[in-house]
Design a protein around this motif. Structure first.
Motif, PDB file in Angstrom:
ATOM      1  N   GLY A   9       8.126 -28.330  61.394  1.00 28.52           N
ATOM      2  CA  GLY A   9       8.962 -27.977  62.612  1.00 28.52           C
ATOM      3  C   GLY A   9       9.421 -26.587  62.873  1.00 28.52           C
ATOM      4  N   LEU A  10       9.007 -26.030  64.026  1.00 28.25           N
ATOM      5  CA  LEU A  10       9.583 -24.705  64.243  1.00 28.25           C
ATOM      6  C   LEU A  10      10.879 -24.843  64.939  1.00 28.25           C
ATOM      7  CD1 LEU A  10       8.858 -21.484  64.442  1.00 28.25           C
ATOM      8  CD2 LEU A  10       7.842 -22.321  66.653  1.00 28.25           C
TER       9      LEU A  10
ATOM     10  N   GLY B 250      19.942 -14.942  67.163  1.00 28.36           N
ATOM     11  CA  GLY B 250      21.488 -14.368  67.161  1.00 28.36           C
ATOM     12  C   GLY B 250      22.392 -15.328  66.222  1.00 28.36           C
ATOM     13  N   GLY B 251      21.630 -16.223  65.628  1.00 23.86           N
ATOM     14  CA  GLY B 251      22.362 -17.053  64.779  1.00 23.86           C
ATOM     15  C   GLY B 251      22.955 -18.136  65.363  1.00 23.86           C
ATOM     16  N   GLY B 252      22.589 -18.483  66.681  1.00 21.53           N
ATOM     17  CA  GLY B 252      23.164 -19.433  67.382  1.00 21.53           C
ATOM     18  C   GLY B 252      22.701 -20.939  66.998  1.00 21.53           C
ATOM     19  N   PRO B 253      23.151 -21.831  67.745  1.00 27.39           N
ATOM     20  CA  PRO B 253      22.458 -23.236  67.501  1.00 27.39           C
ATOM     21  C   PRO B 253      20.947 -23.107  67.420  1.00 27.39           C
ATOM     22  CG  PRO B 253      24.122 -23.346  69.438  1.00 27.39           C
ATOM     23  CD  PRO B 253      23.908 -21.739  69.089  1.00 27.39           C
ATOM     24  N   SER B 254      20.414 -23.945  66.580  1.00 28.96           N
ATOM     25  CA  SER B 254      19.023 -23.768  66.308  1.00 28.96           C
ATOM     26  C   SER B 254      18.454 -25.123  67.190  1.00 28.96           C
ATOM     27  CB  SER B 254      18.574 -24.320  64.708  1.00 28.96           C
ATOM     28  OG  SER B 254      19.127 -25.793  64.534  1.00 28.96           O
ATOM     29  N   GLU B 255      17.059 -24.836  67.911  1.00 26.37           N
ATOM     30  CA  GLU B 255      16.429 -25.629  68.473  1.00 26.37           C
ATOM     31  C   GLU B 255      15.229 -25.840  67.971  1.00 26.37           C
ATOM     32  OE1 GLU B 255      17.316 -27.143  71.196  1.00 26.37           O
ATOM     33  OE2 GLU B 255      18.963 -26.166  71.757  1.00 26.37           O
TER      34      GLU B 255
ATOM     35  N   LEU C  91      12.568 -28.382  75.375  1.00 20.92           N
ATOM     36  CA  LEU C  91      13.297 -28.553  74.237  1.00 20.92           C
ATOM     37  C   LEU C  91      13.618 -30.008  73.662  1.00 20.92           C
ATOM     38  CD1 LEU C  91      16.261 -25.965  75.088  1.00 20.92           C
ATOM     39  CD2 LEU C  91      14.068 -25.680  73.640  1.00 20.92           C
ATOM     40  N   HIS C  92      13.246 -30.428  72.526  1.00 23.82           N
ATOM     41  CA  HIS C  92      13.480 -31.580  71.941  1.00 23.82           C
ATOM     42  C   HIS C  92      14.759 -32.122  72.154  1.00 23.82           C
ATOM     43  CE1 HIS C  92       9.522 -32.173  69.873  1.00 23.82           C
ATOM     44  NE2 HIS C  92       9.678 -30.735  69.734  1.00 23.82           N
ATOM     45  N   PHE C  93      15.839 -31.317  72.155  1.00 26.29           N
ATOM     46  CA  PHE C  93      17.335 -31.687  72.089  1.00 26.29           C
ATOM     47  C   PHE C  93      18.057 -31.167  73.382  1.00 26.29           C
ATOM     48  CE2 PHE C  93      16.153 -31.772  67.506  1.00 26.29           C
ATOM     49  CZ  PHE C  93      16.467 -32.976  67.219  1.00 26.29           C
TER      50      PHE C  93
END
Length: 239
Positions: A39-40, A45-50, A179-181
């Motif tokens: 998974g990529l 910026g260290g924000g939420p991962s997608e 986006l998956h989420f």
């Protein structure tokens, strides 16, 4: 020594001139790396991962689980640039059991026995992570690790080069339909408006409900969007 096919993929990625990042041959890369899925994830910026590209039937579930618990190897790699090599999630002598209480057992329940999360970084700039998993325990070989490091280095360099010409959230890196989420973000926004709170608190409510009911976060988000699930500020819910 880099696998010849991996070297070809890296040259293709590096020479891509179209908009965004060329679709990654994740299934082929996973096979060469001895993994059952990859998974990529992007976390600019260290924000939420997608999760933006993936292969393997357990990859989405693995990332969803970490989102629910708010912890795990993918998040450590994406946010903090930590290399996470966990060849046996059932090994209670490793730091994983103490660092992420409850997570190793939940990962094992998915049928995942080993997780390897490689940070995507350029210097001090955190970009995300490339996370692989295996359904059997065991470490990656030295050659496989070398290929994985070179793959993550190339992907990070291409992302930085692409970002120089476009805002990172708009880069067309995504699998169809996106986006998956994405629905988690939509449900978070809807819940924030309903509860008159901020999105951070709304996401905590979603995660809390998913965790306490042992459900995927994505499923909970879809129920909220369909107005089949109503969450209040005190943690209660109703159909």
């Amino acid at each position: 020594m880099t696998h010849p096919k991996m070297a070809d993929y890296l040259r293709t990625l590096s020479s891509h001139t179209g908009p965004g990042l060329a679709p990654l041959p994740l299934a082929a890369c996973a096979e060469m790396l001895g993994l059952n899925g990859l998974g990529l994830l992007l976390a600019p910026g260290g924000g939420p991962s997608e999760l933006v590209q993936s292969c393997g039937e357990r990859t989405t579930a693995l990332e969803d689980l970490q989102k629910v618990q708010g912890q795990g190897p993918s998040l450590e790699a994406a946010r903090h640039g930590a290399l996470m090599l966990l060849p046996d999630m059932t090994d209670t002598s490793t730091f994983a059991t103490d660092r992420w209480p409850g997570l190793p057992g939940a990962i094992e329940a998915l049928g995942v026995r080993a997780v390897f999360a490689f940070p995507l970084r350029i210097g001090i700039i955190a970009l995300g992570a490339l996370t692989g998993h295996r359904t059997r325990p065991g470490p990656m070989s030295a050659d496989q690790l070398t290929d994985a490091f070179r793959l993550t280095d190339t992907v990070a360099q291409v992302i930085i080069a692409t970002a120089a010409h476009a805002e990172l959230p708009d880069i067309p890196l995504l699998d169809d339909p996106g986006l998956h989420f994405a629905e988690v973000h939509q449900a978070t926004g809807m819940l924030a408006a309903q509860l008159d709170t901020d999105c951070d608190h709304a996401l905590i409510r979603l995660r809390g409900h998913a965790f306490s009911h042992d459900r995927p976060l994505l499923d909970v988000a879809r129920d909220v969007l369909a107005r089949q699930l109503h969450l209040d500020a005190d943690g209660d819910s109703s159909p």
